[in-house]
Write a protein that holds these residues in place. Structure first.
Motif, PDB file in Angstrom:
ATOM      1  N   MET A 173       0.830  -1.207   0.000  1.00  0.00           N
ATOM      2  CA  MET A 173       0.000   0.000   0.000  1.00  0.00           C
ATOM      3  C   MET A 173       0.869   1.262   0.000  1.00  0.00           C
ATOM      4  N   ILE A 174       1.949   1.242   0.771  1.00  0.00           N
ATOM      5  CA  ILE A 174       2.864   2.393   0.779  1.00  0.00           C
ATOM      6  C   ILE A 174       3.422   2.613  -0.621  1.00  0.00           C
ATOM      7  N   TYR A 230       0.714   4.053  -2.939  1.00  0.00           N
ATOM      8  CA  TYR A 230       0.443   5.471  -2.690  1.00  0.00           C
ATOM      9  C   TYR A 230       1.601   6.356  -3.124  1.00  0.00           C
ATOM     10  N   LEU A 277       1.339   6.633  -6.859  1.00  0.00           N
ATOM     11  CA  LEU A 277       0.252   7.559  -7.178  1.00  0.00           C
ATOM     12  C   LEU A 277       0.703   9.003  -6.994  1.00  0.00           C
ATOM     13  N   GLY A 278       1.394   9.264  -5.883  1.00  0.00           N
ATOM     14  CA  GLY A 278       1.919  10.607  -5.640  1.00  0.00           C
ATOM     15  C   GLY A 278       2.955  11.018  -6.664  1.00  0.00           C
ATOM     16  N   CYS A 330      -0.047  17.187   6.557  1.00  0.00           N
ATOM     17  CA  CYS A 330       0.431  15.868   6.997  1.00  0.00           C
ATOM     18  C   CYS A 330       0.962  15.939   8.426  1.00  0.00           C
TER      19      CYS A 330
END
Length: 158
Positions: A101-102, A105, A108-109, A139
């Motif tokens: 998942m990291i 993401y 995606l970033g 954040c």
């Protein structure tokens, strides 16, 4: 673009910033984790990265841009292993899923971030830096309150 730097000058900034980041990861990350813990390392480096990013807008010499960029590169290079380590610890037996998942993401970033920054840059040269600073501070706020809530919950369980 603002200062008319050549590709060689930009490469020097990125190379030196990256080199300093590698040195920080190699020699400082484990002692920082042991002394302060991953969450404090994350919180401090989110602030340093935000100040580094916004600082780019207020400096005007090559040496100062190099210095502020090194702060930003160092902070972000310490953030990644801190986040990965913390997520790995929290994931327990689901470390593979958490790591996936990291990575998803981050990918995606890496796709959305530069595209959005390019669009914003075309509107106003300062917008990508302002948005980046805003996101880093957001954040920080999220991580800060999450860490406070998590420590309170852990305290109640003990």
């Amino acid at each position: 673009h603002k200062y008319g730097y050549t590709p060689s000058q930009i490469a020097v900034i990125i190379t030196i910033g990256g080199f300093v980041g590698v040195i920080a990861q190699t020699f400082f990350i484990n002692p920082l984790f042991k002394r302060f813990g991953e969450m404090r390392v994350i919180l401090v480096n989110l602030i340093f990265a935000a100040f580094g990013m916004i600082g780019i807008l207020f400096v005007d010499s090559f040496s100062m841009i190099l210095f502020v960029s090194m702060i930003f590169f160092t902070a972000t290079s310490l953030l990644r292993p801190a986040v990965n380590t913390l997520v790995s610890k929290l994931a327990g037996e689901e470390q593979g899923f958490a790591a996936g998942m990291i990575t998803a993401y981050m990918s995606l970033g890496n796709m959305i971030g530069p595209a959005l920054a390019g669009i914003m840059f075309d509107v106003n040269i300062t917008y990508p830096y302002l948005m980046g600073t805003f996101l880093l501070l957001l954040c920080f706020v999220i991580a800060f309150f999450w860490s406070k809530r998590s420590s309170e919950l852990l305290g109640e369980l003990e």
